[in-house]
Write a protein that holds these residues in place. Structure first.
Motif, short mmCIF file in Angstrom:
data_model
loop_
_atom_site.label_atom_id
_atom_site.label_comp_id
_atom_site.label_asym_id
_atom_site.label_seq_id
_atom_site.Cartn_x
_atom_site.Cartn_y
_atom_site.Cartn_z
N THR A 48 -3.19 -12.01 -3.56
CA THR A 48 -4.00 -11.02 -2.84
C THR A 48 -3.25 -10.48 -1.62
OG1 THR A 48 -6.03 -12.14 -3.57
CG2 THR A 48 -6.20 -10.64 -1.70
N GLY A 49 -2.57 -11.36 -0.89
CA GLY A 49 -1.77 -10.90 0.25
C GLY A 49 -0.67 -9.96 -0.15
N ARG A 50 -0.02 -10.25 -1.28
CA ARG A 50 1.03 -9.35 -1.74
C ARG A 50 0.46 -7.98 -2.09
NH1 ARG A 50 4.74 -13.07 -5.80
NH2 ARG A 50 5.45 -14.58 -4.24
N ASP A 51 -0.70 -7.93 -2.70
CA ASP A 51 -1.31 -6.64 -3.05
C ASP A 51 -1.61 -5.83 -1.81
OD1 ASP A 51 -1.15 -7.32 -5.66
OD2 ASP A 51 -3.21 -8.04 -5.82
N GLU A 52 -2.13 -6.49 -0.75
CA GLU A 52 -2.44 -5.76 0.47
C GLU A 52 -1.17 -5.19 1.11
OE1 GLU A 52 -6.34 -8.50 1.72
OE2 GLU A 52 -4.50 -8.59 2.85
N VAL A 53 -0.09 -5.98 1.11
CA VAL A 53 1.18 -5.49 1.66
C VAL A 53 1.68 -4.30 0.86
CG1 VAL A 53 3.60 -6.06 2.03
CG2 VAL A 53 1.83 -7.70 2.66
N LEU A 54 1.56 -4.38 -0.48
CA LEU A 54 2.02 -3.28 -1.34
C LEU A 54 1.23 -2.01 -1.08
CD1 LEU A 54 3.88 -2.47 -3.68
CD2 LEU A 54 2.09 -3.24 -5.25
N ASN A 55 -0.09 -2.11 -0.93
CA ASN A 55 -0.92 -0.93 -0.65
C ASN A 55 -0.58 -0.34 0.72
OD1 ASN A 55 -2.26 -1.16 -3.08
ND2 ASN A 55 -3.85 -2.50 -2.26
N ARG A 56 -0.36 -1.23 1.71
CA ARG A 56 -0.01 -0.73 3.05
C ARG A 56 1.31 0.02 3.04
NH1 ARG A 56 -0.74 -5.07 5.35
NH2 ARG A 56 1.37 -5.87 5.64
N LEU A 57 2.29 -0.50 2.30
CA LEU A 57 3.58 0.18 2.19
C LEU A 57 3.41 1.55 1.54
CD1 LEU A 57 5.92 -2.75 1.13
CD2 LEU A 57 5.86 -1.61 3.34
N ASN A 58 2.59 1.63 0.50
CA ASN A 58 2.37 2.92 -0.18
C ASN A 58 1.75 3.93 0.79
OD1 ASN A 58 3.42 2.39 -2.72
ND2 ASN A 58 1.58 1.33 -3.37
N ARG A 59 0.77 3.48 1.59
CA ARG A 59 0.13 4.40 2.54
C ARG A 59 1.12 4.87 3.61
NH1 ARG A 59 -4.14 0.61 2.07
NH2 ARG A 59 -3.51 -0.38 4.02
N GLN A 60 1.98 3.96 4.09
CA GLN A 60 2.97 4.35 5.09
C GLN A 60 3.94 5.38 4.53
OE1 GLN A 60 4.77 0.75 6.50
NE2 GLN A 60 3.00 0.10 7.69
N ILE A 61 4.37 5.17 3.29
CA ILE A 61 5.30 6.13 2.67
C ILE A 61 4.63 7.50 2.53
CG2 ILE A 61 6.45 6.70 0.49
CD1 ILE A 61 7.22 3.81 0.24
N ALA A 62 3.36 7.53 2.13
CA ALA A 62 2.66 8.81 1.98
C ALA A 62 2.54 9.52 3.33
CB ALA A 62 1.28 8.58 1.37
N ASP A 63 2.21 8.75 4.43
CA ASP A 63 2.09 9.37 5.75
C ASP A 63 3.42 9.92 6.22
OD1 ASP A 63 -0.54 8.66 5.73
OD2 ASP A 63 -0.29 6.83 6.92
N LEU A 64 4.50 9.15 6.01
CA LEU A 64 5.81 9.62 6.46
C LEU A 64 6.27 10.83 5.65
CD1 LEU A 64 7.70 6.27 7.07
CD2 LEU A 64 7.02 7.95 8.77
N THR A 65 5.92 10.86 4.35
CA THR A 65 6.28 12.03 3.53
C THR A 65 5.58 13.28 4.04
OG1 THR A 65 6.61 10.59 1.63
CG2 THR A 65 6.34 12.93 1.19
N ASP A 66 4.29 13.16 4.38
CA ASP A 66 3.55 14.32 4.92
C ASP A 66 4.15 14.76 6.25
OD1 ASP A 66 1.91 14.16 2.75
OD2 ASP A 66 0.33 13.03 3.76
N LEU A 67 4.50 13.78 7.12
CA LEU A 67 5.08 14.12 8.42
C LEU A 67 6.42 14.83 8.24
CD1 LEU A 67 5.01 13.94 11.49
CD2 LEU A 67 6.06 11.67 11.33
N LEU A 68 7.23 14.35 7.29
CA LEU A 68 8.53 14.97 7.05
C LEU A 68 8.36 16.41 6.55
CD1 LEU A 68 11.59 14.71 6.90
CD2 LEU A 68 11.34 13.73 4.60
N ALA A 69 7.39 16.63 5.67
CA ALA A 69 7.14 17.99 5.16
C ALA A 69 6.70 18.92 6.29
CB ALA A 69 6.08 17.95 4.06
N LEU A 70 5.85 18.40 7.22
CA LEU A 70 5.40 19.21 8.35
C LEU A 70 6.56 19.56 9.27
CD1 LEU A 70 3.10 20.50 9.93
CD2 LEU A 70 2.73 18.30 11.06
#
Length: 337
Positions: A48-70
Motif C-alpha cells: 500500500t505504501g508503494r502504491d501511494e508513492v507511485l501515485n504521488r510521483l505521477n501527480r508531481q510529474i503531471a504538475d511539472l509537465t503543465d508548469l513546463l508547458a506554461l
C-alpha cells in the motif's frame, strides 16, 4: 508375587502422555499461523505504501509537465514581443535618419538668395518639427531598448526555470521507472508461483508442458482435428489450470494489471472450410473457446486475453507429422495488460 508385578505393569495409563504431545503440536501450529498472518499484514502495508508513492510521483510529474508547458508558452510570447519591438525600433531609427537628412539639407540652403528666404523659413519650421519628432523617436527608442533588456532578462529566467523543471521531471521519471520495475518484479514472482504449481499438477506428461514463461498444451488434448469445440475429456485438464489461476489471483494485489493470455497456433497445412476459411480463423476460434471455458470456471473476463497466430509462429519448421503435431498447440502466459 511375580504375577502381581505383571498385572501392575499392564495397568500403566499412557493417555496423559499422548494428550501432552497433541497439545504441544497444536500450540506449534497456532504459533506458525500467527506468524504467517502477521507477515501477510506487514506485506500488505508495504505494498500500500508503494502504491501511494507511485501515485504521488505521477501527480508531481503531471504538475511539472503543465508548469513546463506554461513556461514555454510565456517564453514564445516574450520572444514575439521582442521581435515586434526590434522591428519598431528599426522603423524609428529609419525615420530619425530621414528627418535628420532633411534638417541637414535645410541648414545647407541657408546661404541661398533672398528669394528662397520664405522657403528657408518654411524649411526651418519643417526642420524644427522634424527635430521634435527625432527627439520623440529617440525617447521611444530608449524606451524600447529598456523593454528589450527586460524581455531578455525574462527570457533568461524562463530558460533557467525550464532547465530546472526538465531536471526535476527527469528525476521523477527515474523514480517512476524504479517503482514500475518493482511492480514488474512482483508480477514475475506471481508468474513463477503459477508455473511452479502447474509443473506440480502436470507432472511429466509429454502433451502438456511448461516452456519458459508459457504453459503449452497440444491441440489434440483439447480439440478434435479441424475443430474448435472442446473435447469432453479436455475439461479436467483446463480445470486444473483454472484452479491454479484462481489460487494465484487471490494473492496478486488488485492494482497489478495482469492477464492470462491464451494463444492459438496451427500447423502450416492450410484449412479451407465454410466454418474456418484460414488457419488464423481456426486458431482464433480455439483460443476463444478456451477463454470462454476459463470464464465459466470463475476467472474474471477482464483478466483473460485471446490471441491467434495461425501457422506463423511454429516451434518446428519441419514437414513431418511429428513437427505438425508439435506446432498445433494452445499456449497460456501470465503477463501484464
Amino acid at each position: 508375587m511375580a504375577s502381581s508385578r505383571v498385572r501392575s505393569a499392564r495397568g500403566i495409563n499412557v493417555w496423559p502422555g499422548y494428550v501432552d504431545a497433541l497439545a504441544t503440536l497444536l500450540l506449534s501450529v497456532v504459533f506458525l499461523l500467527t506468524i504467517f498472518v502477521v507477515g501477510q499484514f506487514f506485506l500488505s502495508q508495504e505494498l500500500t505504501g508503494r502504491d501511494e508513492v507511485l501515485n504521488r510521483l505521477n501527480r508531481q510529474i503531471a504538475d511539472l509537465t503543465d508548469l513546463l508547458a506554461l513556461e514555454r508558452s510565456n517564453r514564445r510570447t516574450q520572444e514575439e514581443s521582442a521581435a515586434s519591438l526590434k522591428s519598431s525600433l528599426e522603423r524609428a531609427e529609419s525615420d530619425r535618419d530621414r528627418f535628420q537628412a532633411l534638417a541637414d539639407a535645410a541648414q545647407a540652403e541657408k546661404g541661398q538668395s533672398a528669394d528662397v528666404d520664405k522657403q528657408l523659413a518654411a524649411e526651418r519650421g519643417a526642420t524644427t518639427r522634424a527635430q521634435n519628432q527625432i527627439d520623440v523617436l529617440n525617447e521611444q527608442i530608449r524606451a524600447m531598448r529598456r523593454q528589450l533588456a527586460a524581455l531578455e532578462d525574462a527570457l533568461s529566467a524562463s530558460e533557467k526555470r525550464d532547465k530546472e523543471s526538465q531536471a526535476r521531471i527527469a528525476d521523477l521519471g527515474s523514480r517512476l521507472n524504479v517503482a514500475l520495475a518493482q511492480r514488474v518484479q512482483e508480477l514475475a514472482r506471481y508468474r513463477s508461483d503459477f508455473f511452479g504449481r502447474l509443473r506440480q499438477i502436470i507432472g511429466n506428461r509429454s502433451d502438456v508442458r511448461v516452456v519458459g514463461d508459457r504453459f503449452v498444451l497440444q491441440s489434440e488434448v483439447l480439440f478434435p482435428v479441424g475443430s474448435a469445440t472442446l473435447k469432453p475429456e479436455a475439461g479436467p485438464e483446463i480445470d486444473r489450470i483454472a484452479n491454479a489461476i484462481l489460487d494465484i489471483a487471490k494473492e496478486i494485489p488488485a492494482d497489478i494489471p495482469w492477464v492470462l493470455r491464451v494463444d492459438g497456433h496451427t500447423d502450416s497445412r492450410p484449412i479451407q472450410s465454410a466454418q474456418f476459411p484460414s488457419n488464423w480463423s481456426l486458431s482464433a476460434a480455439r483460443a476463444i473457446a478456451v477463454v470462454q471455458y476459463l470464464r465459466g470456471k470463475g476467472i474474471p473476463p477482464q483478466r483473460l486475453l485471446a490471441g491467434a497466430f495461425g501457422e506463423f509462429q511454429p516451434l518446428d519448421a519441419g514437414t513431418t507429422e511429428e513437427a505438425y503435431a508439435k506446432n498445433r498447440r494452445i499456449e497460456m502466459k501470465l503477463t501484464e495488460r
